[in-house]
Design a protein around this motif. Structure first.
Motif, PDB file in Angstrom:
ATOM      1  N   GLN A  67      -2.460 -37.336 -14.229  1.00 12.25           N
ATOM      2  CA  GLN A  67      -2.702 -36.919 -15.796  1.00 12.25           C
ATOM      3  C   GLN A  67      -2.635 -38.127 -16.655  1.00 12.25           C
ATOM      4  O   GLN A  67      -3.221 -38.188 -17.571  1.00 12.25           O
ATOM      5  CB  GLN A  67      -1.764 -35.975 -16.156  1.00 12.25           C
ATOM      6  N   PHE A  68      -1.774 -38.978 -16.302  1.00 12.21           N
ATOM      7  CA  PHE A  68      -1.461 -40.163 -17.129  1.00 12.21           C
ATOM      8  C   PHE A  68      -2.807 -40.990 -17.251  1.00 12.21           C
ATOM      9  O   PHE A  68      -3.198 -41.590 -18.221  1.00 12.21           O
ATOM     10  CB  PHE A  68      -0.470 -41.172 -16.693  1.00 12.21           C
ATOM     11  N   ARG A  69      -3.598 -41.206 -15.937  1.00 12.18           N
ATOM     12  CA  ARG A  69      -4.715 -42.027 -16.024  1.00 12.18           C
ATOM     13  C   ARG A  69      -6.008 -41.310 -16.432  1.00 12.18           C
ATOM     14  O   ARG A  69      -6.556 -41.950 -17.090  1.00 12.18           O
ATOM     15  CB  ARG A  69      -4.798 -42.148 -14.532  1.00 12.18           C
ATOM     16  N   ASP A  70      -6.198 -39.741 -16.042  1.00 16.82           N
ATOM     17  CA  ASP A  70      -7.364 -39.249 -16.725  1.00 16.82           C
ATOM     18  C   ASP A  70      -7.205 -38.290 -17.665  1.00 16.82           C
ATOM     19  O   ASP A  70      -8.215 -38.011 -18.391  1.00 16.82           O
ATOM     20  CB  ASP A  70      -7.943 -38.613 -15.565  1.00 16.82           C
ATOM     21  N   GLY A  71      -6.035 -37.888 -17.827  1.00 12.86           N
ATOM     22  CA  GLY A  71      -5.658 -36.940 -19.119  1.00 12.86           C
ATOM     23  C   GLY A  71      -6.293 -35.568 -18.620  1.00 12.86           C
ATOM     24  O   GLY A  71      -7.021 -35.273 -18.064  1.00 12.86           O
ATOM     25  N   LEU A  72      -6.196 -34.666 -19.835  1.00 19.11           N
ATOM     26  CA  LEU A  72      -6.565 -33.272 -19.669  1.00 19.11           C
ATOM     27  C   LEU A  72      -8.196 -33.436 -20.003  1.00 19.11           C
ATOM     28  O   LEU A  72      -8.683 -32.482 -19.273  1.00 19.11           O
ATOM     29  CB  LEU A  72      -5.846 -32.535 -20.903  1.00 19.11           C
ATOM     30  N   GLU A  73      -8.629 -34.317 -20.615  1.00 24.60           N
ATOM     31  CA  GLU A  73     -10.120 -34.438 -20.823  1.00 24.60           C
ATOM     32  C   GLU A  73     -10.821 -34.553 -19.472  1.00 24.60           C
ATOM     33  O   GLU A  73     -11.990 -34.412 -19.177  1.00 24.60           O
ATOM     34  CB  GLU A  73     -10.598 -35.297 -21.929  1.00 24.60           C
ATOM     35  N   GLY A  74      -9.978 -35.366 -18.420  1.00 26.29           N
ATOM     36  CA  GLY A  74     -10.353 -35.612 -17.144  1.00 26.29           C
ATOM     37  C   GLY A  74     -10.365 -34.423 -16.129  1.00 26.29           C
ATOM     38  O   GLY A  74     -10.416 -34.729 -14.901  1.00 26.29           O
ATOM     39  N   GLY A  75      -9.528 -33.340 -16.565  1.00 26.73           N
ATOM     40  CA  GLY A  75      -9.371 -32.264 -15.646  1.00 26.73           C
ATOM     41  C   GLY A  75      -7.931 -32.382 -14.933  1.00 26.73           C
ATOM     42  O   GLY A  75      -7.826 -31.599 -14.140  1.00 26.73           O
ATOM     43  N   GLU A  76      -7.079 -33.403 -15.600  1.00 24.24           N
ATOM     44  CA  GLU A  76      -5.884 -33.354 -14.785  1.00 24.24           C
ATOM     45  C   GLU A  76      -4.807 -32.585 -15.876  1.00 24.24           C
ATOM     46  O   GLU A  76      -4.553 -33.122 -16.867  1.00 24.24           O
ATOM     47  CB  GLU A  76      -5.365 -34.924 -14.568  1.00 24.24           C
ATOM     48  N   THR A  77      -4.058 -31.645 -15.302  1.00 23.75           N
ATOM     49  CA  THR A  77      -3.152 -30.956 -15.957  1.00 23.75           C
ATOM     50  C   THR A  77      -1.827 -30.428 -15.032  1.00 23.75           C
ATOM     51  O   THR A  77      -2.219 -30.088 -14.052  1.00 23.75           O
ATOM     52  CB  THR A  77      -3.653 -29.688 -16.433  1.00 23.75           C
ATOM     53  N   ILE A  78      -0.856 -31.156 -15.539  1.00 28.29           N
ATOM     54  CA  ILE A  78       0.528 -30.562 -14.577  1.00 28.29           C
ATOM     55  C   ILE A  78       0.778 -29.139 -14.513  1.00 28.29           C
ATOM     56  O   ILE A  78       1.519 -28.590 -13.701  1.00 28.29           O
ATOM     57  CB  ILE A  78       1.641 -31.762 -14.935  1.00 28.29           C
ATOM     58  N   THR A  79       0.457 -28.502 -15.629  1.00 31.33           N
ATOM     59  CA  THR A  79       0.600 -27.211 -15.983  1.00 31.33           C
ATOM     60  C   THR A  79       0.019 -26.317 -15.081  1.00 31.33           C
ATOM     61  O   THR A  79       0.350 -25.531 -14.323  1.00 31.33           O
ATOM     62  CB  THR A  79       0.347 -26.828 -17.363  1.00 31.33           C
ATOM     63  N   SER A  80      -1.323 -26.840 -14.766  1.00 28.91           N
ATOM     64  CA  SER A  80      -2.095 -26.106 -13.837  1.00 28.91           C
ATOM     65  C   SER A  80      -1.517 -26.171 -12.303  1.00 28.91           C
ATOM     66  O   SER A  80      -1.536 -25.279 -11.593  1.00 28.91           O
ATOM     67  CB  SER A  80      -3.609 -26.720 -13.830  1.00 28.91           C
ATOM     68  N   LEU A  81      -1.159 -27.471 -12.077  1.00 37.57           N
ATOM     69  CA  LEU A  81      -0.533 -27.539 -10.710  1.00 37.57           C
ATOM     70  C   LEU A  81       0.722 -26.684 -10.494  1.00 37.57           C
ATOM     71  O   LEU A  81       0.844 -25.782  -9.709  1.00 37.57           O
ATOM     72  CB  LEU A  81       0.034 -29.084 -10.447  1.00 37.57           C
ATOM     73  N   TYR A  82       1.567 -26.538 -11.489  1.00 35.46           N
ATOM     74  CA  TYR A  82       2.905 -25.890 -11.467  1.00 35.46           C
ATOM     75  C   TYR A  82       2.418 -24.313 -11.403  1.00 35.46           C
ATOM     76  O   TYR A  82       2.924 -23.692 -10.485  1.00 35.46           O
ATOM     77  CB  TYR A  82       3.595 -25.833 -12.873  1.00 35.46           C
ATOM     78  N   GLN A  83       1.335 -23.749 -12.105  1.00 32.72           N
ATOM     79  CA  GLN A  83       0.977 -22.554 -12.137  1.00 32.72           C
ATOM     80  C   GLN A  83       0.557 -21.923 -10.699  1.00 32.72           C
ATOM     81  O   GLN A  83       0.748 -21.043 -10.023  1.00 32.72           O
ATOM     82  CB  GLN A  83      -0.014 -22.120 -13.144  1.00 32.72           C
ATOM     83  N   VAL A  84      -0.408 -22.905 -10.306  1.00 35.27           N
ATOM     84  CA  VAL A  84      -1.099 -22.683  -9.066  1.00 35.27           C
ATOM     85  C   VAL A  84      -0.001 -22.604  -7.868  1.00 35.27           C
ATOM     86  O   VAL A  84      -0.216 -21.783  -6.897  1.00 35.27           O
ATOM     87  CB  VAL A  84      -2.334 -23.619  -8.480  1.00 35.27           C
ATOM     88  N   ALA A  85       0.954 -23.730  -7.717  1.00 38.71           N
ATOM     89  CA  ALA A  85       1.822 -23.541  -6.893  1.00 38.71           C
ATOM     90  C   ALA A  85       2.604 -22.592  -6.800  1.00 38.71           C
ATOM     91  O   ALA A  85       3.078 -21.867  -5.787  1.00 38.71           O
ATOM     92  CB  ALA A  85       2.485 -25.051  -7.073  1.00 38.71           C
TER      93      ALA A  85
END
Length: 144
Positions: free
Chosen positions: A107-125
């Motif tokens: 997420q630091f590298r690509d950001g939300l605009e690059g499709g990286e979201t820690i919230t999504s990982l949390y929710q899916v996990a």
């Protein structure tokens, strides 16, 4: 498994709670609301003109440890080290492993605009992987 590395992860989590909690406008703890706040924090940091991902490895480790602790707390998972290449991850009750430090770095590298979201990982996990719903859905799609 290195006890020293596990102690560092735990120290990172305490540091995140102590330092970020007072900055946030949420009931900061090992919960989804705090993960969402940290996601915004990451975006605010990466947009700063002086931000350098190479210089932020400590921050990545702290936030990744925090994210992993949130996932472990919500799922009954635990930290474990797969191997030297993949490093530490959170082992979920269904036997799957998620890698929160890697996700924070992405997420630091690509950001939300690059499709990286820690919230999504949390929710899916929490909602799909740990509960077995993802595995059941996969099995269902191969049975048809």
């Amino acid at each position: 498994m290195s006890e020293q590395e596990l102690q560092q992860i735990e120290a990172n989590v305490r540091f995140a709670l102590d330092q970020l909690g007072p900055l946030s406008d949420v009931e900061f703890g090992l919960n989804e609301e705090s993960v969402e706040w940290v996601e915004g924090f990451i975006e605010r940091q990466r947009c700063r003109p002086d931000f350098d991902l190479e210089q932020a490895s400590g921050l990545v480790g702290v936030l990744g440890s925090f994210l992993g602790a949130c996932i472990a707390s919500a799922t009954g998972g635990r930290w474990h080290k797969l191997d030297q290449d993949r490093g530490w991850g959170v082992l979920l009750p269904d036997g799957s492993t998620v890698f929160p430090v890697t996700k924070v770095r992405k997420q630091f590298r690509d950001g939300l605009e690059g499709g990286e979201t820690i919230t999504s990982l949390y929710q899916v996990a929490v909602e799909f992987v740990a509960t077995g719903k993802l595995q059941a859905a996969r099995k269902g799609s191969t049975d048809q």
